[in-house]
Write a protein that holds these residues in place. Structure first.
Motif, PDB file in Angstrom:
ATOM      1  N   ARG A 144       0.829  -1.206   0.000  1.00 53.15           N
ATOM      2  CA  ARG A 144       0.000   0.000   0.000  1.00 53.15           C
ATOM      3  C   ARG A 144       0.862   1.255   0.000  1.00 53.15           C
ATOM      4  O   ARG A 144       0.529   2.254  -0.655  1.00 53.15           O
ATOM      5  CB  ARG A 144      -0.948  -0.005   1.210  1.00 53.15           C
ATOM      6  N   ILE A 145       1.972   1.218   0.710  1.00 55.22           N
ATOM      7  CA  ILE A 145       2.885   2.364   0.722  1.00 55.22           C
ATOM      8  C   ILE A 145       3.514   2.556  -0.649  1.00 55.22           C
ATOM      9  O   ILE A 145       3.594   3.681  -1.170  1.00 55.22           O
ATOM     10  CB  ILE A 145       3.977   2.178   1.795  1.00 55.22           C
ATOM     11  N   GLU A 146       3.947   1.461  -1.278  1.00 48.25           N
ATOM     12  CA  GLU A 146       4.548   1.561  -2.608  1.00 48.25           C
ATOM     13  C   GLU A 146       3.560   2.156  -3.608  1.00 48.25           C
ATOM     14  O   GLU A 146       3.928   2.987  -4.447  1.00 48.25           O
ATOM     15  CB  GLU A 146       5.007   0.175  -3.069  1.00 48.25           C
ATOM     16  N   ARG A 147       2.298   1.742  -3.503  1.00 49.69           N
ATOM     17  CA  ARG A 147       1.275   2.268  -4.416  1.00 49.69           C
ATOM     18  C   ARG A 147       1.061   3.763  -4.185  1.00 49.69           C
ATOM     19  O   ARG A 147       0.936   4.544  -5.128  1.00 49.69           O
ATOM     20  CB  ARG A 147      -0.033   1.504  -4.223  1.00 49.69           C
ATOM     21  N   ALA A 148       1.050   4.176  -2.915  1.00 47.64           N
ATOM     22  CA  ALA A 148       0.857   5.596  -2.605  1.00 47.64           C
ATOM     23  C   ALA A 148       2.038   6.424  -3.105  1.00 47.64           C
ATOM     24  O   ALA A 148       1.849   7.539  -3.613  1.00 47.64           O
ATOM     25  CB  ALA A 148       0.697   5.781  -1.097  1.00 47.64           C
ATOM     26  N   ILE A 149       3.242   5.904  -2.980  1.00 45.45           N
ATOM     27  CA  ILE A 149       4.423   6.622  -3.458  1.00 45.45           C
ATOM     28  C   ILE A 149       4.310   6.890  -4.951  1.00 45.45           C
ATOM     29  O   ILE A 149       4.583   8.004  -5.427  1.00 45.45           O
ATOM     30  CB  ILE A 149       5.710   5.822  -3.146  1.00 45.45           C
ATOM     31  N   ARG A 150       3.864   5.877  -5.705  1.00 42.73           N
ATOM     32  CA  ARG A 150       3.730   6.037  -7.153  1.00 42.73           C
ATOM     33  C   ARG A 150       2.566   6.964  -7.499  1.00 42.73           C
ATOM     34  O   ARG A 150       2.701   7.882  -8.322  1.00 42.73           O
ATOM     35  CB  ARG A 150       3.532   4.675  -7.828  1.00 42.73           C
ATOM     36  N   THR A 151       1.426   6.719  -6.874  1.00 38.24           N
ATOM     37  CA  THR A 151       0.212   7.474  -7.213  1.00 38.24           C
ATOM     38  C   THR A 151       0.366   8.960  -6.915  1.00 38.24           C
ATOM     39  O   THR A 151      -0.034   9.824  -7.719  1.00 38.24           O
ATOM     40  CB  THR A 151      -0.998   6.915  -6.454  1.00 38.24           C
ATOM     41  N   TYR A 152       0.935   9.265  -5.766  1.00 41.95           N
ATOM     42  CA  TYR A 152       1.029  10.668  -5.326  1.00 41.95           C
ATOM     43  C   TYR A 152       2.418  11.275  -5.572  1.00 41.95           C
ATOM     44  O   TYR A 152       2.670  12.402  -5.178  1.00 41.95           O
ATOM     45  CB  TYR A 152       0.669  10.764  -3.843  1.00 41.95           C
ATOM     46  N   ARG A 153       3.290  10.491  -6.228  1.00 36.43           N
ATOM     47  CA  ARG A 153       4.637  10.964  -6.553  1.00 36.43           C
ATOM     48  C   ARG A 153       5.311  11.596  -5.325  1.00 36.43           C
ATOM     49  O   ARG A 153       5.817  12.718  -5.360  1.00 36.43           O
ATOM     50  CB  ARG A 153       4.579  11.974  -7.707  1.00 36.43           C
ATOM     51  N   LEU A 154       5.310  10.841  -4.260  1.00 39.44           N
ATOM     52  CA  LEU A 154       5.742  11.381  -2.972  1.00 39.44           C
ATOM     53  C   LEU A 154       7.212  11.767  -2.948  1.00 39.44           C
ATOM     54  O   LEU A 154       7.611  12.677  -2.211  1.00 39.44           O
ATOM     55  CB  LEU A 154       5.432  10.374  -1.859  1.00 39.44           C
TER      56      LEU A 154
END
Length: 215
Positions: A81-91
């Protein structure tokens, strides 16, 4: 105090409570971006396991919630879930999240050099269910958290769950005391949570488990 299942109409108010309920705790904000943090720790439960989400209502307002999953092996891991958020929100392109993840990488490297463990997903078939719980500051001490937990335990028993686990922080003393009163016991070591800080100090993960009634 009313404890009931999550309803689709609760989503926006629950999203606001997600940010408000963590204030003052070690997990008040990981990288100061509530939207991406909710995409990891709230939204997946609303989308994938809504029947395991309960809310506490007082005075017509949501004051607490519990998100859960009966079988963690069938739910996306925290790391995923963290990896997906990093990609989705370009963290990594945002200054504050980038600093958090940079600090996390430094912490992880330092721990590896010292041969120390770091926090990760809990996996043990004896305690397949897991939960997250949060209550707004002005509703703490009202019995909302215990009522949410009792509702969750009833769901576990109805489904014959062998046991449940959760992960909190050693430094979150109030939470550890509460979970202990609710029948959870610590298990394993207390590894460092890379990147996280509370009052400028490093934070450590504590897994806790509770067997099901049939055990």
């Amino acid at each position: 105090m009313e404890i009931r299942h999550f309803e689709a109409a609760d989503r926006q108010e629950l999203r606001e409570l997600f940010t408000r309920a963590s204030e003052g705790s070690p997990v008040a904000s990981l990288w100061s971006d509530p939207e991406s943090e909710a995409s990891i720790y709230l939204d997946p439960y609303l989308d994938l396991a809504p029947e395991s989400v309960f809310v506490a209502v007082a005075g017509g307002k949501l004051v607490g919630y519990l998100t859960g999953c009966l079988d963690s092996s069938k739910f996306p891991s925290e790391a995923e879930r963290i990896e997906r958020a990093i990609r989705t929100y370009r963290l990594f392109l945002r200054p504050t999240p980038a600093r958090f993840f940079g600090r996390a990488m430094v912490d992880t490297l330092a721990a590896a050099i010292r041969r120390q463990s770091t926090a990760g997903d809990f996996q043990d078939s004896r305690w397949p269910a897991h939960l997250h719980i949060a209550v707004a500051a002005d509703a703490r001490g009202t019995g909302a958290a215990a009522a949410l937990m009792d509702r969750w335990f009833a769901r576990l028993d109805e489904n014959g769950s062998p046991g449940c686990h959760l992960q909190t922080q050693v430094e979150n003393v109030r939470a550890v005391r509460f979970f202990t009163r609710m029948g959870f016991t610590p298990i394993g070591s207390a590894p460092l949570i890379p990147g996280m800080r509370y009052q400028d100090e490093r934070v450590h993960q504590q897994a806790m488990v509770r067997p099901g009634e049939q055990m």
